[in-house]
Design an enzyme around this catalytic site. Sequence first.
Site, PDB file in Angstrom:
ATOM      1  N   GLU A   1      84.612  41.392 -17.938  1.00 11.70           N
ATOM      2  CA  GLU A   1      83.400  40.565 -17.852  1.00 11.70           C
ATOM      3  C   GLU A   1      83.402  39.571 -19.019  1.00 11.70           C
ATOM      4  O   GLU A   1      83.853  39.906 -20.114  1.00 11.70           O
ATOM      5  CB  GLU A   1      82.185  41.490 -17.958  1.00 11.70           C
ATOM      6  CG  GLU A   1      80.886  40.880 -17.517  1.00 11.70           C
ATOM      7  CD  GLU A   1      79.738  41.888 -17.573  1.00 11.70           C
ATOM      8  OE1 GLU A   1      78.885  41.816 -16.700  1.00 11.70           O
ATOM      9  OE2 GLU A   1      79.699  42.723 -18.499  1.00 11.70           O
TER      10      GLU A   1
ATOM     11  N   LYS B   1      85.794  32.549 -12.284  1.00 19.00           N
ATOM     12  CA  LYS B   1      86.707  33.592 -12.808  1.00 19.00           C
ATOM     13  C   LYS B   1      88.160  33.112 -12.828  1.00 19.00           C
ATOM     14  O   LYS B   1      89.017  33.711 -13.482  1.00 19.00           O
ATOM     15  CB  LYS B   1      86.555  34.877 -12.002  1.00 19.00           C
ATOM     16  CG  LYS B   1      85.144  35.442 -12.174  1.00 19.00           C
ATOM     17  CD  LYS B   1      84.963  36.816 -11.651  1.00 19.00           C
ATOM     18  CE  LYS B   1      83.565  37.336 -11.938  1.00 19.00           C
ATOM     19  NZ  LYS B   1      82.479  36.489 -11.368  1.00 19.00           N
TER      20      LYS B   1
ATOM     21  N   VAL C   1      94.804  36.357   6.803  1.00 17.48           N
ATOM     22  CA  VAL C   1      95.430  35.184   6.171  1.00 17.48           C
ATOM     23  C   VAL C   1      96.846  35.500   5.704  1.00 17.48           C
ATOM     24  O   VAL C   1      97.614  34.607   5.356  1.00 17.48           O
ATOM     25  CB  VAL C   1      94.593  34.605   4.997  1.00 17.48           C
ATOM     26  CG1 VAL C   1      93.319  33.949   5.498  1.00 17.48           C
ATOM     27  CG2 VAL C   1      94.302  35.644   3.943  1.00 17.48           C
TER      28      VAL C   1
ATOM     29  N   VAL D   1      77.142  33.568  -6.761  1.00 18.23           N
ATOM     30  CA  VAL D   1      76.000  33.053  -6.009  1.00 18.23           C
ATOM     31  C   VAL D   1      74.811  33.983  -6.256  1.00 18.23           C
ATOM     32  O   VAL D   1      74.951  35.207  -6.180  1.00 18.23           O
ATOM     33  CB  VAL D   1      76.340  33.005  -4.507  1.00 18.23           C
ATOM     34  CG1 VAL D   1      75.125  32.659  -3.685  1.00 18.23           C
ATOM     35  CG2 VAL D   1      77.447  32.001  -4.270  1.00 18.23           C
TER      36      VAL D   1
ATOM     37  N   LEU E   1      87.863  27.591  -1.531  1.00 16.06           N
ATOM     38  CA  LEU E   1      86.814  28.006  -2.462  1.00 16.06           C
ATOM     39  C   LEU E   1      87.417  28.677  -3.691  1.00 16.06           C
ATOM     40  O   LEU E   1      88.258  29.567  -3.566  1.00 16.06           O
ATOM     41  CB  LEU E   1      85.833  28.961  -1.780  1.00 16.06           C
ATOM     42  CG  LEU E   1      85.036  28.357  -0.629  1.00 16.06           C
ATOM     43  CD1 LEU E   1      83.950  29.289  -0.161  1.00 16.06           C
ATOM     44  CD2 LEU E   1      84.408  27.033  -1.046  1.00 16.06           C
TER      45      LEU E   1
ATOM     46  N   SER F   1      74.174  37.457  -4.512  1.00 12.81           N
ATOM     47  CA  SER F   1      75.304  37.921  -3.696  1.00 12.81           C
ATOM     48  C   SER F   1      75.610  39.391  -4.006  1.00 12.81           C
ATOM     49  O   SER F   1      75.285  39.894  -5.080  1.00 12.81           O
ATOM     50  CB  SER F   1      76.540  37.048  -3.918  1.00 12.81           C
ATOM     51  OG  SER F   1      76.985  37.173  -5.241  1.00 12.81           O
TER      52      SER F   1
ATOM     53  N   THR G   1      83.172  35.281   8.453  1.00 13.62           N
ATOM     54  CA  THR G   1      82.078  36.243   8.632  1.00 13.62           C
ATOM     55  C   THR G   1      81.433  36.634   7.304  1.00 13.62           C
ATOM     56  O   THR G   1      80.485  37.417   7.283  1.00 13.62           O
ATOM     57  CB  THR G   1      82.588  37.542   9.304  1.00 13.62           C
ATOM     58  OG1 THR G   1      83.681  38.050   8.524  1.00 13.62           O
ATOM     59  CG2 THR G   1      83.024  37.313  10.735  1.00 13.62           C
TER      60      THR G   1
ATOM     61  N   PHE H   1      79.493  33.179   2.540  1.00 14.68           N
ATOM     62  CA  PHE H   1      79.630  31.734   2.584  1.00 14.68           C
ATOM     63  C   PHE H   1      79.768  31.262   4.027  1.00 14.68           C
ATOM     64  O   PHE H   1      79.080  30.345   4.469  1.00 14.68           O
ATOM     65  CB  PHE H   1      80.840  31.264   1.753  1.00 14.68           C
ATOM     66  CG  PHE H   1      81.103  29.806   1.934  1.00 14.68           C
ATOM     67  CD1 PHE H   1      80.450  28.873   1.149  1.00 14.68           C
ATOM     68  CD2 PHE H   1      81.934  29.347   2.954  1.00 14.68           C
ATOM     69  CE1 PHE H   1      80.633  27.517   1.368  1.00 14.68           C
ATOM     70  CE2 PHE H   1      82.118  27.999   3.178  1.00 14.68           C
ATOM     71  CZ  PHE H   1      81.472  27.078   2.376  1.00 14.68           C
TER      72      PHE H   1
ATOM     73  N   TYR I   1      91.499  39.317 -10.276  1.00 14.32           N
ATOM     74  CA  TYR I   1      90.823  38.483  -9.281  1.00 14.32           C
ATOM     75  C   TYR I   1      90.893  37.021  -9.725  1.00 14.32           C
ATOM     76  O   TYR I   1      91.339  36.141  -8.974  1.00 14.32           O
ATOM     77  CB  TYR I   1      89.369  38.945  -9.105  1.00 14.32           C
ATOM     78  CG  TYR I   1      88.500  37.978  -8.330  1.00 14.32           C
ATOM     79  CD1 TYR I   1      88.881  37.506  -7.084  1.00 14.32           C
ATOM     80  CD2 TYR I   1      87.278  37.529  -8.856  1.00 14.32           C
ATOM     81  CE1 TYR I   1      88.089  36.610  -6.376  1.00 14.32           C
ATOM     82  CE2 TYR I   1      86.474  36.636  -8.155  1.00 14.32           C
ATOM     83  CZ  TYR I   1      86.888  36.173  -6.922  1.00 14.32           C
ATOM     84  OH  TYR I   1      86.105  35.284  -6.228  1.00 14.32           O
TER      85      TYR I   1
HETATM   86  N1  LIG Z   1      80.007  35.269  -3.528  1.00 14.63           N
HETATM   87  C1  LIG Z   1      80.128  34.699  -4.688  1.00 14.63           C
HETATM   88  O1  LIG Z   1      79.305  34.914  -5.574  1.00 14.63           O
HETATM   89  C2  LIG Z   1      81.274  33.758  -4.964  1.00 14.63           C
HETATM   90  C3  LIG Z   1      81.297  33.046  -6.177  1.00 14.63           C
HETATM   91  C4  LIG Z   1      82.346  32.167  -6.437  1.00 14.63           C
HETATM   92  C5  LIG Z   1      83.359  31.995  -5.502  1.00 14.63           C
HETATM   93  N2  LIG Z   1      83.346  32.705  -4.353  1.00 14.63           N
HETATM   94  C6  LIG Z   1      84.466  32.522  -3.403  1.00 14.63           C
HETATM   95  O2  LIG Z   1      83.917  32.139  -2.148  1.00 14.63           O
HETATM   96  C7  LIG Z   1      84.707  32.661  -1.099  1.00 14.63           C
HETATM   97  C8  LIG Z   1      83.822  33.335  -0.076  1.00 14.63           C
HETATM   98  O3  LIG Z   1      83.090  34.358  -0.704  1.00 14.63           O
HETATM   99  P1  LIG Z   1      82.028  35.222   0.095  1.00 14.63           P
HETATM  100  O4  LIG Z   1      80.970  35.579  -0.892  1.00 14.63           O
HETATM  101  O5  LIG Z   1      81.677  34.580   1.359  1.00 14.63           O
HETATM  102  O6  LIG Z   1      82.924  36.530   0.364  1.00 14.63           O
HETATM  103  P2  LIG Z   1      82.583  37.755   1.336  1.00 14.63           P
HETATM  104  O7  LIG Z   1      81.174  37.746   1.742  1.00 14.63           O
HETATM  105  O8  LIG Z   1      83.156  38.974   0.667  1.00 14.63           O
HETATM  106  O9  LIG Z   1      83.475  37.422   2.610  1.00 14.63           O
HETATM  107  C9  LIG Z   1      84.864  37.469   2.581  1.00 14.63           C
HETATM  108  C10 LIG Z   1      85.384  37.090   3.949  1.00 14.63           C
HETATM  109  O10 LIG Z   1      86.806  37.088   3.926  1.00 14.63           O
HETATM  110  C11 LIG Z   1      87.305  37.852   5.023  1.00 14.63           C
HETATM  111  N3  LIG Z   1      88.599  38.372   4.618  1.00 14.63           N
HETATM  112  C12 LIG Z   1      88.902  39.199   3.597  1.00 14.63           C
HETATM  113  N4  LIG Z   1      90.213  39.419   3.545  1.00 14.63           N
HETATM  114  C13 LIG Z   1      90.767  38.697   4.563  1.00 14.63           C
HETATM  115  C14 LIG Z   1      92.080  38.519   5.033  1.00 14.63           C
HETATM  116  N5  LIG Z   1      93.114  39.127   4.452  1.00 14.63           N
HETATM  117  N6  LIG Z   1      92.292  37.712   6.099  1.00 14.63           N
HETATM  118  C15 LIG Z   1      91.250  37.106   6.718  1.00 14.63           C
HETATM  119  N7  LIG Z   1      89.972  37.232   6.306  1.00 14.63           N
HETATM  120  C16 LIG Z   1      89.743  38.030   5.249  1.00 14.63           C
HETATM  121  C17 LIG Z   1      86.222  38.903   5.260  1.00 14.63           C
HETATM  122  O11 LIG Z   1      86.194  39.416   6.590  1.00 14.63           O
HETATM  123  P3  LIG Z   1      87.125  40.639   7.040  1.00 14.63           P
HETATM  124  O12 LIG Z   1      86.981  41.692   5.989  1.00 14.63           O
HETATM  125  O13 LIG Z   1      86.568  41.021   8.368  1.00 14.63           O
HETATM  126  O14 LIG Z   1      88.505  40.097   7.153  1.00 14.63           O
HETATM  127  C18 LIG Z   1      84.982  38.038   5.062  1.00 14.63           C
HETATM  128  O15 LIG Z   1      84.733  37.292   6.230  1.00 14.63           O
HETATM  129  C19 LIG Z   1      85.772  33.539  -1.742  1.00 14.63           C
HETATM  130  O16 LIG Z   1      86.973  32.817  -1.780  1.00 14.63           O
HETATM  131  C20 LIG Z   1      85.266  33.788  -3.134  1.00 14.63           C
HETATM  132  O17 LIG Z   1      86.333  33.925  -4.040  1.00 14.63           O
HETATM  133  C21 LIG Z   1      82.323  33.577  -4.053  1.00 14.63           C
END
Ligand SMILES: NC(=O)c1ccc[n+]([C@@H]2O[C@H](COP(=O)([O-])OP(=O)(O)OC[C@H]3O[C@@H](n4cnc5c(N)ncnc54)[C@H](OP(=O)(O)O)[C@@H]3O)[C@@H](O)[C@H]2O)c1
Length: 332
Positions: free
Chosen positions: A258, A130, A64, A171, A126, A174, A13, A16, A138
């Site tokens: 940072e 960082k 998870v 991203v 993913l 984001s 949700t 990504f 993190y």
């Molecule tokens: N956004 C960026 O700029 C960026 C950059 C580099 C890498 N990434 C990586 O890309 C991935 C996705 O990022 P995103 O931006 O899509 O993150 P996001 O928008 O914050 O979404 C995180 C998702 O993980 C779920 N979640 C969190 N804790 C959980 C748990 N314990 N069990 C099951 N689900 C859980 C959340 O839903 P619920 O809270 O409902 O569980 C949500 O669906 C991450 O691994 C992040 O490290 C992101």
Amino acid sequence: MLNGKIVLITGGTGSFGNYFTECVLKHYKPKKIVIYSRDEYKQFNMANKYKDYTDVMRFFIGDVRDKERLLRALDGVDYVIHAAALKQVPACEYNPIEAVKTNIDGAMNIVNAVLDTPSVKRVVALSTDKAVNPVNLYGGTKLVSDKLFVAANAYSGTKDVRFSVVRYGNVAGSRGSVIPFFRQIIENGGKELPITDYRMTRFWISLEEGVQLVIKALTEANGGETFISKIPSFKIPDLAQAMLPGCGMPEVGIREGEKLHEVMITAEDSSTTYEYEKHYIIYPHYNWWGKENIISGGKKVKEGFEYNSGTNQKWLTVEQLQKLLTDMKLEH
Ligand SMILES: NC(=O)c1ccc[n+]([C@@H]2O[C@H](COP(=O)([O-])OP(=O)(O)OC[C@H]3O[C@@H](n4cnc5c(N)ncnc54)[C@H](OP(=O)(O)O)[C@@H]3O)[C@@H](O)[C@H]2O)c1
């Protein structure tokens, strides 16, 4: 590759997961897309968004941290994308045990549950810049997660399952990133955009590029690779000028945890890094699971090569940034 397959996305949700789902439904005919996350309200909203796809979309409430639930959800699944994470730097610092439980224990649970589920053939996790020489928890937890997924290939034994990693930086647009921060100041009538350090640079990646790289990893990985897109860099003061031309830019000092520049590939990783037309792949330093499986079409990078947003060859100008900002969708 995804046609007729069942794909499970942990954290489906999130930003990504939503975009990945949109792209997969648009370009492929998957048998099912299983969204695995905790919050029912986010799932309810996502189900509404995809109400024309009730035959394909499945929503599993689950954490998870809960291996039993993962095992139930993985039954019959072909491909797993692991996107669930705690990813806000200050939140991870303040709640370190929670960060470890979700980002490290969660990764371990995925690996173990996948190894116990014969149907799963590919897993892509993913990662983030960082995780490279981490300076905050993190990043530290994501580094451990990356190592777990790479090493998982050694646990697979005779099973036909491959684990790989896709790494990208913040991203563009984001939540919690610099673009919405600047946008908020501008919307409130601010005339100055604070810059933490004038030298600061970042890579520019769109969600679409992130999703494409994950599909590439799903299609091509032999197991153990870390995929990294070739993308342009920009200077933070240029971004400020693109968003509010002629604005004042007080320098306010670098924040805790940072970095001045984003690093995707360290000099230490150069010995196992190959360059392809649109991406790099870091191959594992330790490959216990057999012969080297270098994907064709690549060229080994020079020893000491580092992929760093501050020394990148490709840079975005203020005008190019303005164009990208106009075309970009912001997260809410
Ligand atoms: N956004 C960026 O700029 C960026 C950059 C580099 C890498 N990434 C990586 O890309 C991935 C996705 O990022 P995103 O931006 O899509 O993150 P996001 O928008 O914050 O979404 C995180 C998702 O993980 C779920 N979640 C969190 N804790 C959980 C748990 N314990 N069990 C099951 N689900 C859980 C959340 O839903 P619920 O809270 O409902 O569980 C949500 O669906 C991450 O691994 C992040 O490290 C992101």
